[in-house]
Write a protein that holds these residues in place. Sequence first.
Motif, short mmCIF file in Angstrom:
data_model
loop_
_atom_site.label_atom_id
_atom_site.label_comp_id
_atom_site.label_asym_id
_atom_site.label_seq_id
_atom_site.Cartn_x
_atom_site.Cartn_y
_atom_site.Cartn_z
N PRO A 7 9.05 -8.55 0.17
CA PRO A 7 8.09 -7.62 0.78
C PRO A 7 8.56 -6.18 0.61
O PRO A 7 9.76 -5.90 0.53
CB PRO A 7 8.09 -8.03 2.26
CG PRO A 7 8.57 -9.45 2.27
CD PRO A 7 9.55 -9.55 1.14
N LEU A 8 7.59 -5.27 0.59
CA LEU A 8 7.92 -3.87 0.35
C LEU A 8 8.82 -3.28 1.42
O LEU A 8 9.68 -2.42 1.13
CB LEU A 8 6.64 -3.04 0.23
CG LEU A 8 5.90 -3.14 -1.11
CD1 LEU A 8 4.62 -2.32 -1.05
CD2 LEU A 8 6.76 -2.67 -2.26
N LEU A 28 2.26 3.25 0.87
CA LEU A 28 1.28 2.25 1.30
C LEU A 28 1.93 0.88 1.11
O LEU A 28 2.16 0.45 -0.02
CB LEU A 28 0.01 2.38 0.44
CG LEU A 28 -1.21 1.57 0.83
CD1 LEU A 28 -1.65 1.91 2.25
CD2 LEU A 28 -2.35 1.85 -0.14
N LEU A 29 2.26 0.22 2.22
CA LEU A 29 3.08 -0.99 2.16
C LEU A 29 2.29 -2.29 2.26
O LEU A 29 2.82 -3.36 1.98
CB LEU A 29 4.13 -0.95 3.29
CG LEU A 29 5.03 0.29 3.32
CD1 LEU A 29 6.08 0.15 4.42
CD2 LEU A 29 5.71 0.51 1.97
N ASP A 30 1.03 -2.21 2.66
CA ASP A 30 0.20 -3.40 2.81
C ASP A 30 -0.28 -3.84 1.42
O ASP A 30 -1.13 -3.18 0.81
CB ASP A 30 -0.98 -3.09 3.73
CG ASP A 30 -1.82 -4.32 4.05
OD1 ASP A 30 -1.82 -5.27 3.24
OD2 ASP A 30 -2.49 -4.32 5.09
N LEU A 31 0.25 -4.96 0.93
CA LEU A 31 -0.11 -5.41 -0.42
C LEU A 31 -1.56 -5.86 -0.52
O LEU A 31 -2.12 -5.90 -1.62
CB LEU A 31 0.83 -6.53 -0.86
CG LEU A 31 2.30 -6.10 -1.06
CD1 LEU A 31 3.16 -7.29 -1.44
CD2 LEU A 31 2.41 -5.00 -2.12
N ASN A 32 -2.19 -6.19 0.60
CA ASN A 32 -3.64 -6.48 0.56
C ASN A 32 -4.43 -5.22 0.22
O ASN A 32 -5.40 -5.26 -0.53
CB ASN A 32 -4.10 -7.05 1.90
CG ASN A 32 -3.55 -8.43 2.16
OD1 ASN A 32 -3.51 -9.27 1.27
ND2 ASN A 32 -3.11 -8.68 3.39
N ARG A 36 -6.62 -4.21 -3.16
CA ARG A 36 -8.01 -3.72 -3.12
C ARG A 36 -8.19 -2.48 -3.99
O ARG A 36 -9.20 -2.32 -4.67
CB ARG A 36 -8.41 -3.41 -1.67
CG ARG A 36 -8.66 -4.65 -0.82
CD ARG A 36 -9.02 -4.27 0.61
NE ARG A 36 -10.31 -3.59 0.68
CZ ARG A 36 -10.81 -3.03 1.78
NH1 ARG A 36 -10.10 -3.10 2.91
NH2 ARG A 36 -11.98 -2.44 1.77
N ILE A 37 -7.20 -1.60 -3.97
CA ILE A 37 -7.27 -0.40 -4.82
C ILE A 37 -7.26 -0.80 -6.29
O ILE A 37 -8.04 -0.27 -7.09
CB ILE A 37 -6.11 0.56 -4.50
CG1 ILE A 37 -6.22 1.06 -3.05
CG2 ILE A 37 -6.11 1.75 -5.46
CD1 ILE A 37 -4.99 1.80 -2.56
N ALA A 38 -6.38 -1.74 -6.64
CA ALA A 38 -6.32 -2.19 -8.03
C ALA A 38 -7.66 -2.80 -8.46
O ALA A 38 -8.15 -2.53 -9.56
CB ALA A 38 -5.19 -3.21 -8.20
N GLY A 62 0.04 -4.59 -7.55
CA GLY A 62 -1.37 -4.95 -7.55
C GLY A 62 -1.99 -4.85 -8.93
O GLY A 62 -2.77 -5.71 -9.34
N LEU A 63 -1.64 -3.80 -9.68
CA LEU A 63 -2.19 -3.61 -11.02
C LEU A 63 -1.77 -4.75 -11.95
O LEU A 63 -2.58 -5.26 -12.74
CB LEU A 63 -1.71 -2.26 -11.58
CG LEU A 63 -2.19 -1.03 -10.82
CD1 LEU A 63 -1.46 0.22 -11.31
CD2 LEU A 63 -3.70 -0.85 -10.97
N LEU A 64 -0.51 -5.13 -11.87
CA LEU A 64 -0.02 -6.22 -12.71
C LEU A 64 -0.63 -7.55 -12.29
O LEU A 64 -1.02 -8.37 -13.14
CB LEU A 64 1.51 -6.28 -12.64
CG LEU A 64 2.22 -5.07 -13.29
CD1 LEU A 64 3.67 -5.00 -12.85
CD2 LEU A 64 2.12 -5.15 -14.81
N ALA A 65 -0.77 -7.77 -10.99
CA ALA A 65 -1.36 -9.02 -10.50
C ALA A 65 -2.82 -9.14 -10.91
O ALA A 65 -3.32 -10.26 -11.12
CB ALA A 65 -1.23 -9.10 -8.98
N GLU A 66 -3.50 -8.00 -11.03
CA GLU A 66 -4.92 -8.01 -11.43
C GLU A 66 -5.10 -8.12 -12.94
O GLU A 66 -6.22 -8.06 -13.44
CB GLU A 66 -5.62 -6.75 -10.90
CG GLU A 66 -5.83 -6.75 -9.40
CD GLU A 66 -6.68 -7.90 -8.92
OE1 GLU A 66 -7.74 -8.16 -9.52
OE2 GLU A 66 -6.29 -8.56 -7.94
#
Length: 288
Positions: A7-8, A28-32, A36-38, A62-66
């Motif tokens: 976790p971050l 911004l630590l909330d990965l959810n 959403r931004i990604a 997030g960018l890599l996960a998307e």
Amino acid sequence: MIDSLPPLREVIRAHDLRAKKSFGQNFLLDLNLTARIARAAGDLRGADVFEVGPGPGGLTRGLLAEGARHVLAVEKDARCLPALAEIAAACPGRLRVIEGDALALDPLTHLTPPIKVVANLPYNVGTELLIRWMTPPQWPPFWQSLTLMFQREVAERIVARPGSKAYGRLALMVQWRAEARIVLTLPPEAFTPAPKVSSAVVHITALEAPRYPANAQVLERVVAAAFNQRRKMLRAALKGLAPGIEGHLEAVGIPPTARAEEIGLEAFCALARRLEGVQGQGGRIQEP
């Protein structure tokens, strides 16, 4: 794999990554939320992504996960590099991290189109970066879309319409060449440390060509002069641009007694074209 990363909050503790005001940092630590931004950037598969100020890497994950094909992350704060290196190790060949200043970097030397810019921009350089990306020497620009976090007040200025207090140079500069909309708003408490203001994510999609024909430099001078003295009637605010400005305003259908915030993009472009014609006949458009 990205899912195997800690976790971050643990990453920040492990690397002692307290946010620094000098870097304009609010993590911004909330990965959810970063996911959403990604997703707000659209389909990232088959696209390279340029990220500015990744910090500990929440949005990067997030960018890599998307499914981003490749991510170029530019970070000025050397303290964040080990945390970003851990993400790169978890995604071999898909993340390159450069320590440096995004204002001094040419993304095209590192990325292959189509390119999307996605960033939680540091507040202290956000507007400057946006202006640079919106005013390249040639259009279309290197980017296909921009998905950017700003202070909410700045985001509202980007999407503002005529007649509103937020309407001004930033709205005209962006909307002349792109579609812009706010896709997400975030309260201060979403960040660590919490800023004093709310934030918003704006998604900007480049148009193939500007909405209305106009010389970019002339249009910028006209708009700058109009909004530098936005309380004045346009006949007064623009009088220094060219002789007989009232006649030029009337010729393109703008009442000389109107104020800048009442005038839409199409009319400003028409005025810019007319004044460029004056310049072409030996006249001179003055700097505002």
